[in-house]
Write an enzyme that holds these catalytic residues in place. Sequence first.
Site, short mmCIF file in Angstrom:
data_model
loop_
_atom_site.label_atom_id
_atom_site.label_comp_id
_atom_site.label_asym_id
_atom_site.label_seq_id
_atom_site.Cartn_x
_atom_site.Cartn_y
_atom_site.Cartn_z
N CYS A 7 0.83 -1.21 0.00
CA CYS A 7 0.00 0.00 0.00
C CYS A 7 0.87 1.27 0.00
O CYS A 7 1.58 1.52 -0.96
CB CYS A 7 -0.98 -0.04 1.16
SG CYS A 7 -2.33 1.17 0.96
N LYS B 190 -11.63 8.49 -2.18
CA LYS B 190 -10.88 7.36 -1.66
C LYS B 190 -11.17 6.09 -2.46
O LYS B 190 -12.32 5.79 -2.77
CB LYS B 190 -11.25 7.14 -0.19
CG LYS B 190 -10.47 6.02 0.49
CD LYS B 190 -10.89 5.90 1.95
CE LYS B 190 -10.10 4.83 2.68
NZ LYS B 190 -10.51 4.70 4.10
N SER C 116 -7.58 0.41 0.10
CA SER C 116 -8.02 1.46 1.02
C SER C 116 -6.96 2.57 0.99
O SER C 116 -6.02 2.56 1.77
CB SER C 116 -8.18 0.89 2.44
OG SER C 116 -8.56 1.91 3.34
N HIS D 163 -4.19 -4.49 -0.27
CA HIS D 163 -3.99 -5.20 1.00
C HIS D 163 -4.49 -6.64 0.90
O HIS D 163 -5.52 -7.00 1.45
CB HIS D 163 -4.75 -4.49 2.12
CG HIS D 163 -4.16 -3.20 2.55
ND1 HIS D 163 -3.08 -3.13 3.40
CD2 HIS D 163 -4.49 -1.93 2.24
CE1 HIS D 163 -2.78 -1.86 3.62
NE2 HIS D 163 -3.61 -1.11 2.93
N GLU E 116 -3.40 -9.01 2.49
CA GLU E 116 -3.31 -9.62 3.82
C GLU E 116 -4.54 -9.37 4.68
O GLU E 116 -4.69 -10.00 5.74
CB GLU E 116 -2.06 -9.08 4.54
CG GLU E 116 -2.20 -7.70 5.17
CD GLU E 116 -2.07 -6.54 4.19
OE1 GLU E 116 -2.16 -5.38 4.62
OE2 GLU E 116 -1.88 -6.81 2.97
N ARG F 77 -15.67 2.94 11.67
CA ARG F 77 -14.88 3.92 12.43
C ARG F 77 -15.00 5.31 11.81
O ARG F 77 -15.24 6.30 12.51
CB ARG F 77 -13.42 3.48 12.44
CG ARG F 77 -12.46 4.43 13.16
CD ARG F 77 -11.03 4.19 12.70
NE ARG F 77 -10.85 4.55 11.29
CZ ARG F 77 -9.84 4.11 10.54
NH1 ARG F 77 -8.95 3.26 11.03
NH2 ARG F 77 -9.74 4.51 9.27
#
Length: 294
Positions: free
Chosen positions: A142, A163, A192, A235, A237, A249
């Site tokens: 990332c 985003k 992200s 990502h 992972e 969040r």
Amino acid sequence: MSLILPDGLPAIKRLKEEHIFIENCTQTEDRSTRKLRIALLNIMPIKEITEMDFARVLSYSPLNIELTLMKLRTHTPKHASLEHMERFYTYFDELKDEKFDGFIVTGAPIEHLEFEDVSYWKELSEIFAWADANVKSTLYICWAAQAGLYYHYGVPKHQLPTKKFGIFRQKVMNPTLPLFRGFDDTFNMPHSRHTEVRAEEIRIHSELDIVAESAESGTSIVYAHNGRQIFITGHMEYEPYTLDKEYRRDKDKRDDVDVPQNYYIDDNPANKPNVTWRAHANLLFNNWINYYLL
């Protein structure tokens, strides 16, 4: 075989509950079986989640793998306890003379900063140079992928209008690479991020090869020097609920948060995530270990 983690690491309990075989460093001191050593520079804010994410995907290898957690001397994490960092992490300058087979550098939530304005950029640059000279293969993840491409090749990052958030279909551009052994023609990758690297600015460098990309999310994997450097802009992972936690969040803080694309069942946040990337994630990391670290 087993994944070897620092004694007492909190991730161990959860991973054992998932039937992942874990040993500690003490248990393996007298083993004659060769182990691969992988260092993880974890600059993500929530250390314990990232530790578990990478330990999980590395655990699918049939080899003994010892994971060493690295930290920066020029950066003090805000979201990790001092006790956790002192107990489980080691400074780069204390590890640089040791031998590692593989190295992983995580992302960091600092995309709004120019690279040179990052407080620990000088030390990070030293680490990038060390990895290039001393490690068989490095995965840049990332933000670290953007930072690594900038440090090594001068490839700039660019702000996105919105985003890039969700799960996006990637096309394998070079299926003959060992990195993609067993892959389908396409695979999904979580993203992200607020910034991007652009294909046209990568392709001017003969050393770089875009080996996976997406019509929706752009360049996803860049490959250099026969796999000594692998830059992954997403990502792979991530565990199933990471994007969900991030979405909720941020939604609690402001009203302009988009629902992650292609993530929830029926694109409805009231439903659970539709996990579509984990099989290829496990295969990607296993291929990295088997073909680039041995």
